[in-house]
Design a protein around this motif. Structure first.
Motif, PDB file in Angstrom:
ATOM      1  N   HIS B  24       9.944   7.805  -0.197  1.00  0.00           N
ATOM      2  CA  HIS B  24       9.947   7.258  -1.551  1.00  0.00           C
ATOM      3  C   HIS B  24       9.107   5.990  -1.587  1.00  0.00           C
ATOM      4  N   GLN B  25       8.189   5.900  -2.566  1.00  0.00           N
ATOM      5  CA  GLN B  25       7.345   4.709  -2.678  1.00  0.00           C
ATOM      6  C   GLN B  25       7.499   4.088  -4.062  1.00  0.00           C
ATOM      7  N   THR B  26       7.338   2.777  -4.095  1.00  0.00           N
ATOM      8  CA  THR B  26       7.423   2.056  -5.369  1.00  0.00           C
ATOM      9  C   THR B  26       6.083   1.428  -5.741  1.00  0.00           C
ATOM     10  N   GLU B  27       5.004   1.856  -5.078  1.00  0.00           N
ATOM     11  CA  GLU B  27       3.682   1.255  -5.276  1.00  0.00           C
ATOM     12  C   GLU B  27       2.806   2.042  -6.253  1.00  0.00           C
ATOM     13  N   ASN B  28       3.279   3.185  -6.686  1.00  0.00           N
ATOM     14  CA  ASN B  28       2.494   4.042  -7.591  1.00  0.00           C
ATOM     15  C   ASN B  28       1.153   4.451  -6.973  1.00  0.00           C
ATOM     16  N   HIS B  29       1.145   4.608  -5.639  1.00  0.00           N
ATOM     17  CA  HIS B  29      -0.078   5.029  -4.961  1.00  0.00           C
ATOM     18  C   HIS B  29      -0.263   6.533  -5.097  1.00  0.00           C
ATOM     19  N   ARG B  30      -1.535   6.919  -5.186  1.00  0.00           N
ATOM     20  CA  ARG B  30      -1.863   8.325  -5.402  1.00  0.00           C
ATOM     21  C   ARG B  30      -1.624   9.181  -4.149  1.00  0.00           C
ATOM     22  N   TYR B  31      -2.002   8.646  -2.996  1.00  0.00           N
ATOM     23  CA  TYR B  31      -1.977   9.457  -1.783  1.00  0.00           C
ATOM     24  C   TYR B  31      -0.720   9.173  -0.961  1.00  0.00           C
ATOM     25  N   MET B  32      -0.131  10.259  -0.448  1.00  0.00           N
ATOM     26  CA  MET B  32       1.014  10.138   0.457  1.00  0.00           C
ATOM     27  C   MET B  32       0.797  11.083   1.629  1.00  0.00           C
ATOM     28  N   CYS B  91       5.955   8.391   7.212  1.00  0.00           N
ATOM     29  CA  CYS B  91       5.328   8.566   5.912  1.00  0.00           C
ATOM     30  C   CYS B  91       4.344   7.421   5.716  1.00  0.00           C
ATOM     31  N   ALA B  92       3.239   7.685   5.027  1.00  0.00           N
ATOM     32  CA  ALA B  92       2.267   6.643   4.724  1.00  0.00           C
ATOM     33  C   ALA B  92       1.737   6.844   3.315  1.00  0.00           C
ATOM     34  N   ILE B  93       1.231   5.754   2.739  1.00  0.00           N
ATOM     35  CA  ILE B  93       0.676   5.824   1.393  1.00  0.00           C
ATOM     36  C   ILE B  93      -0.650   5.074   1.344  1.00  0.00           C
ATOM     37  N   SER B  94      -1.493   5.480   0.418  1.00  0.00           N
ATOM     38  CA  SER B  94      -2.706   4.719   0.120  1.00  0.00           C
ATOM     39  C   SER B  94      -3.069   4.955  -1.333  1.00  0.00           C
ATOM     40  N   GLY B  95      -3.875   4.052  -1.867  1.00  0.00           N
ATOM     41  CA  GLY B  95      -4.235   4.156  -3.274  1.00  0.00           C
ATOM     42  C   GLY B  95      -5.378   5.111  -3.536  1.00  0.00           C
ATOM     43  N   GLU B 100      -8.198   2.251  -0.095  1.00  0.00           N
ATOM     44  CA  GLU B 100      -7.838   3.204   0.952  1.00  0.00           C
ATOM     45  C   GLU B 100      -6.915   2.655   2.025  1.00  0.00           C
ATOM     46  N   LYS B 101      -6.553   1.377   1.950  1.00  0.00           N
ATOM     47  CA  LYS B 101      -5.722   0.810   2.999  1.00  0.00           C
ATOM     48  C   LYS B 101      -4.420   1.592   3.111  1.00  0.00           C
ATOM     49  N   LEU B 102      -4.070   1.962   4.343  1.00  0.00           N
ATOM     50  CA  LEU B 102      -2.927   2.828   4.603  1.00  0.00           C
ATOM     51  C   LEU B 102      -1.720   1.991   5.018  1.00  0.00           C
ATOM     52  N   PHE B 103      -0.572   2.272   4.392  1.00  0.00           N
ATOM     53  CA  PHE B 103       0.666   1.568   4.720  1.00  0.00           C
ATOM     54  C   PHE B 103       1.717   2.582   5.145  1.00  0.00           C
ATOM     55  N   PHE B 104       2.501   2.204   6.167  1.00  0.00           N
ATOM     56  CA  PHE B 104       3.474   3.122   6.744  1.00  0.00           C
ATOM     57  C   PHE B 104       4.909   2.734   6.410  1.00  0.00           C
ATOM     58  N   GLY B 105       5.749   3.763   6.328  1.00  0.00           N
ATOM     59  CA  GLY B 105       7.182   3.548   6.286  1.00  0.00           C
ATOM     60  C   GLY B 105       7.707   3.258   7.683  1.00  0.00           C
ATOM     61  N   SER B 106       9.017   3.100   7.789  1.00  0.00           N
ATOM     62  CA  SER B 106       9.633   2.691   9.056  1.00  0.00           C
ATOM     63  C   SER B 106       9.865   3.843  10.024  1.00  0.00           C
ATOM     64  N   GLY B 107       9.700   5.061   9.566  1.00  0.00           N
ATOM     65  CA  GLY B 107       9.828   6.198  10.457  1.00  0.00           C
ATOM     66  C   GLY B 107      11.200   6.836  10.442  1.00  0.00           C
TER      67      GLY B 107
END
Lengths: 108, 113
Positions: B24-32, B91-95, B100-107
């Motif tokens: 679940h993301q709260t960043e409204n990023h397009r890519y997951m 899980c990871a997300i990017s805009g 394109e910066k990729l951010f990860f969840g905790s696993g």
């Protein structure tokens, strides 16, 4: 697929030392990024650096896209820098591929 | 920190059972993205999504399916878990384009016995 090679695979430093980590690519570089995975498993994005040089505190990164490599510099290393450093790069279809990582141990 | 929540954080299950992991993301990023991390293999892409109901396979997609019915949620399903699917799942997300910066969840640590 695009190969991502990281070197060295393992690195042991004394606190205060400097280091350079390298990432080589077999094909053109897109959206290159560096990550740090701490000993608790958390992955942190250090740099988004498709080309050029960026600095953030004691860390800096340089990507030379024309020569298909990127370098991560760590200066005055601290024990909290320990962990695994990954570089990653995106293929054209947003498939981001990771290198195998460099495991860094900084001893006090 | 990017707002990414993975659940559960740990799960132990038996071979042959279905398993669903949630991102679940709260960043409204397009890519997951869903990655798995295994010793000796680093991080490998399982599936990714580039929008609601738009998904594509990654490097190691066999045995996994995904769904994205809302921008904020990306589900990974193991229809019939096998011991080879014991791993840490990130899980990871990017805009996307221009972000394109990729951010990860905790696993999620998944053990299939």
């Amino acid at each position: 697929g695009i190969q991502v090679e990281q070197s060295p695979p393992d690195l042991i430093l004394q606190e205060g030392a400097n280091s350079t980590l390298r990432c080589n690519f077999s094909d053109s570089v897109n959206n290159l990024q560096w990550f740090h995975q701490n000993p608790w498993g958390q992955l942190i994005n250090l740099f988004y650096i498709p080309s050029g040089t960026k600095q953030n505190g004691r860390l800096s990164a340089t990507t030379v896209a024309t020569e298909r490599y990127s370098l991560l510099y760590i200066s005055s290393s601290q024990t909290t820098d320990s962990g695994v450093y990954f570089c990653a790069h995106t293929a054209n279809n947003n498939d981001m591929r990771f290198g195998a990582g460099t495991r860094l141990t900084v001893k006090p | 920190d990017a707002g990414i929540t993975q659940s559960p954080r740990h799960k132990v299950t038996e071979t042959g059972t279905p398993v669903t992991l949630r991102c679940h993301q709260t960043e409204n990023h397009r890519y997951m993205y869903w990655y798995r991390q295994d010793p000796g293999h680093g991080l490998r892409l399982i599936h990714y999504s580039y929008g609601v109901k738009d998904t594509d396979k990654g490097e190691v997609s066999d045995g996994y399916s995904v769904s994205r019915s809302k921008t904020e949620d990306f589900l990974l399903t193991l229809e019939s878990a096998t011991s080879s699917q014991t791993s840490v799942y990130f899980c990871a997300i990017s805009g996307g384009q221009g972000n394109e910066k990729l951010f990860f969840g905790s696993g999620t640590q998944l053990s299939v016995l």
